[in-house]
Design a protein around this motif. Structure first.
Motif, PDB file in Angstrom:
ATOM      1  N   ARG A 132       0.838  -1.203   0.000  1.00 42.12           N
ATOM      2  CA  ARG A 132       0.000   0.000   0.000  1.00 42.12           C
ATOM      3  C   ARG A 132       0.878   1.260   0.000  1.00 42.12           C
ATOM      4  O   ARG A 132       0.598   2.217  -0.715  1.00 42.12           O
ATOM      5  N   VAL A 135       2.243   1.745  -3.427  1.00 47.24           N
ATOM      6  CA  VAL A 135       1.201   2.254  -4.322  1.00 47.24           C
ATOM      7  C   VAL A 135       0.986   3.742  -4.087  1.00 47.24           C
ATOM      8  O   VAL A 135       0.846   4.523  -5.037  1.00 47.24           O
ATOM      9  N   LEU A 136       0.980   4.159  -2.836  1.00 48.85           N
ATOM     10  CA  LEU A 136       0.813   5.580  -2.521  1.00 48.85           C
ATOM     11  C   LEU A 136       1.971   6.409  -3.079  1.00 48.85           C
ATOM     12  O   LEU A 136       1.773   7.508  -3.597  1.00 48.85           O
ATOM     13  N   ASN A 139       1.561   6.658  -6.823  1.00 48.81           N
ATOM     14  CA  ASN A 139       0.487   7.620  -7.120  1.00 48.81           C
ATOM     15  C   ASN A 139       0.980   9.054  -6.962  1.00 48.81           C
ATOM     16  O   ASN A 139       0.647   9.927  -7.770  1.00 48.81           O
ATOM     17  N   LYS A 140       1.792   9.304  -5.928  1.00 48.89           N
ATOM     18  CA  LYS A 140       2.314  10.643  -5.705  1.00 48.89           C
ATOM     19  C   LYS A 140       3.234  11.050  -6.852  1.00 48.89           C
ATOM     20  O   LYS A 140       3.126  12.163  -7.385  1.00 48.89           O
ATOM     21  N   LEU A 142       3.181   9.818  -9.861  1.00 50.72           N
ATOM     22  CA  LEU A 142       2.350   9.942 -11.060  1.00 50.72           C
ATOM     23  C   LEU A 142       1.664  11.304 -11.109  1.00 50.72           C
ATOM     24  O   LEU A 142       1.601  11.941 -12.170  1.00 50.72           O
ATOM     25  N   LYS A 143       1.179  11.774  -9.973  1.00 54.51           N
ATOM     26  CA  LYS A 143       0.554  13.096  -9.922  1.00 54.51           C
ATOM     27  C   LYS A 143       1.560  14.186 -10.265  1.00 54.51           C
ATOM     28  O   LYS A 143       1.241  15.152 -10.965  1.00 54.51           O
ATOM     29  N   ASN A 146       2.169  14.077 -13.975  1.00 56.36           N
ATOM     30  CA  ASN A 146       1.001  14.638 -14.660  1.00 56.36           C
ATOM     31  C   ASN A 146       1.016  16.157 -14.603  1.00 56.36           C
ATOM     32  O   ASN A 146       0.684  16.828 -15.580  1.00 56.36           O
TER      33      ASN A 146
END
Length: 180
Positions: A132, A135-136, A139-140, A142-143, A146
């Protein structure tokens, strides 16, 4: 040795009738709920089979018979709801002085081979926690990527706008015959 008849102890018999076991009350309540559901289903069955007097010839005796059955079921349903309310109140009264105990404490815990299962469960929990966290982090990242892509797209859009503006001005000058 003989046991005395119950009539000799009227106070004890009355006390026993008042102090009904709470588990028995719960069973009675469950049966009452089942009866309520059964009666309700019967009421809906009667209503579904009943024809409305919409100009079609019907037998008044049959209609009155079904209406009587419906009223009887409704009366019994009312009685069952009153009974259920009494059982509910009695259960609450019996349980009023009790401290609520978490259900986990009511389950006996025996430590034997289950400790091995606990170790495996703990390692699974650790690996799930690590996964987890990964994954966090992804995600961070990836943001962030982006956001960078959005900035680049905005810069390209502005650059294309400026190029198009410059080309439009050049075309206007060429059409007017203005030398370069």
């Amino acid at each position: 040795m003989t046991t005395p008849p119950l009539a000799q102890f009227p106070g004890q018999q009355a006390q026993a009738a008042r102090d009904v076991n709470t588990a028995s009350l719960c069973r009675i309540g469950q049966e009452t709920v089942q009866d309520i559901v059964l009666r309700t289903m019967e009421i809906f069955q009667l209503l579904r089979n009943m024809q409305l007097p919409n100009g079609v010839t019907y037998h008044p005796n049959t209609h009155q018979d079904r209406l009587g059955k419906l009223q009887e079921h409704l009366r019994m349903l009312s009685v069952l709801f009153r009974k259920l309310r009494l059982v509910y109140d009695k259960c609450n009264e019996n349980c009023a002085g009790l401290d609520p105990i978490p259900p986990e404490q009511l389950i006996p815990y025996v430590e034997d081979d289950s400790s091995k299962l606990d170790d495996r469960g703990a390692s699974q929990m650790r690996s799930a926690s690590e996964e987890r966290r990964e994954v966090l982090e992804v995600n961070k990242k990836l943001k962030q990527k982006n956001q960078q892509l959005k900035q680049i797209m905005d810069q390209l859009r502005n650059l294309i706008w400026e190029i198009n503006s410059m080309l439009a001005q050049k075309d206007r000058r060429d059409r007017r015959g203005v030398p370069r």
